[in-house]
Design an enzyme around this catalytic site. Structure first.
Site, PDB file in Angstrom:
ATOM      1  N   LYS A 281      -0.603  19.823  26.299  1.00  0.00           N
ATOM      2  CA  LYS A 281       0.021  20.824  25.433  1.00  0.00           C
ATOM      3  C   LYS A 281       1.354  21.249  26.034  1.00  0.00           C
ATOM      4  O   LYS A 281       1.591  21.077  27.222  1.00  0.00           O
ATOM      5  CB  LYS A 281      -0.899  22.032  25.231  1.00  0.00           C
ATOM      6  CG  LYS A 281      -1.264  22.784  26.489  1.00  0.00           C
ATOM      7  CD  LYS A 281      -2.244  23.907  26.173  1.00  0.00           C
ATOM      8  CE  LYS A 281      -2.713  24.582  27.446  1.00  0.00           C
ATOM      9  NZ  LYS A 281      -3.667  25.643  27.189  1.00  0.00           N
TER      10      LYS A 281
ATOM     11  N   LYS B 124      -2.304  18.862  30.757  1.00  0.00           N
ATOM     12  CA  LYS B 124      -3.004  19.829  29.896  1.00  0.00           C
ATOM     13  C   LYS B 124      -2.962  19.407  28.432  1.00  0.00           C
ATOM     14  O   LYS B 124      -3.596  20.033  27.598  1.00  0.00           O
ATOM     15  CB  LYS B 124      -2.389  21.223  30.042  1.00  0.00           C
ATOM     16  CG  LYS B 124      -2.699  21.895  31.364  1.00  0.00           C
ATOM     17  CD  LYS B 124      -2.324  23.368  31.311  1.00  0.00           C
ATOM     18  CE  LYS B 124      -2.822  24.081  32.541  1.00  0.00           C
ATOM     19  NZ  LYS B 124      -2.756  25.535  32.401  1.00  0.00           N
TER      20      LYS B 124
END
Length: 138
Positions: free
Chosen positions: A50, A48
């Site tokens: 993140k 992702k």
């Protein structure tokens, strides 16, 4: 009698919300024993790009505390076949937002060959960790 003996589902479970609870409750309604893979911080960063707001150990503890969950394991990769080989579940529960995704089309094909079902649950509309983050930022 429930249709499945051992069920499996995975997720990040960051900023735990009712959508997370819904999938765990619905999964447990269909299996005797529910195993939940909680994505590690490293895995979330990898796919992702993140970091979760809540650290892995805390997310794991939160999910472990849900009455529908029988076992929590770290999800260190997205290889569902390897998870099945390790855990020997006979059904995997997934949100329908993944239906048709290349990853799950491939997994579904492999699971069909070994007698493992994939059950897609309706995505809980109007709630997600992303939406929770957006509301906090307002």
């Amino acid at each position: 009698m429930k249709p499945y003996k051992i069920g499996y589902t995975t997720g990040v479970f960051d900023l735990f919300h009712v959508g997370h609870l819904n999938i765990l409750r619905k999964a447990k309604e269909q299996c005797d024993y529910l195993i939940v893979g909680v994505s590690t911080d490293e895995l979330v960063q990898e796919y992702k790009n993140k970091q979760p707001v809540i650290p892995f150990e805390d997310r794991k503890d939160i999910v472990s505390g849900i009455r529908y969950v029988d076992q929590v394991i770290p999800q260190v990769n997205r290889d569902k076949i390897a998870a099945w080989e390790m855990l020997n579940f006979n059904v995997m529960f997934v949100g329908d937002d993944w239906k048709g995704d290349k990853l799950f089309l491939e997994v579904e094909e492999k699971f069909n060959r070994v007698g493992v079902d994939i059950v897609f649950f309706p995505y809980t509309k109007g709630v997600s960790s992303t939406l929770v983050k957006e509301k906090i930022e307002l």
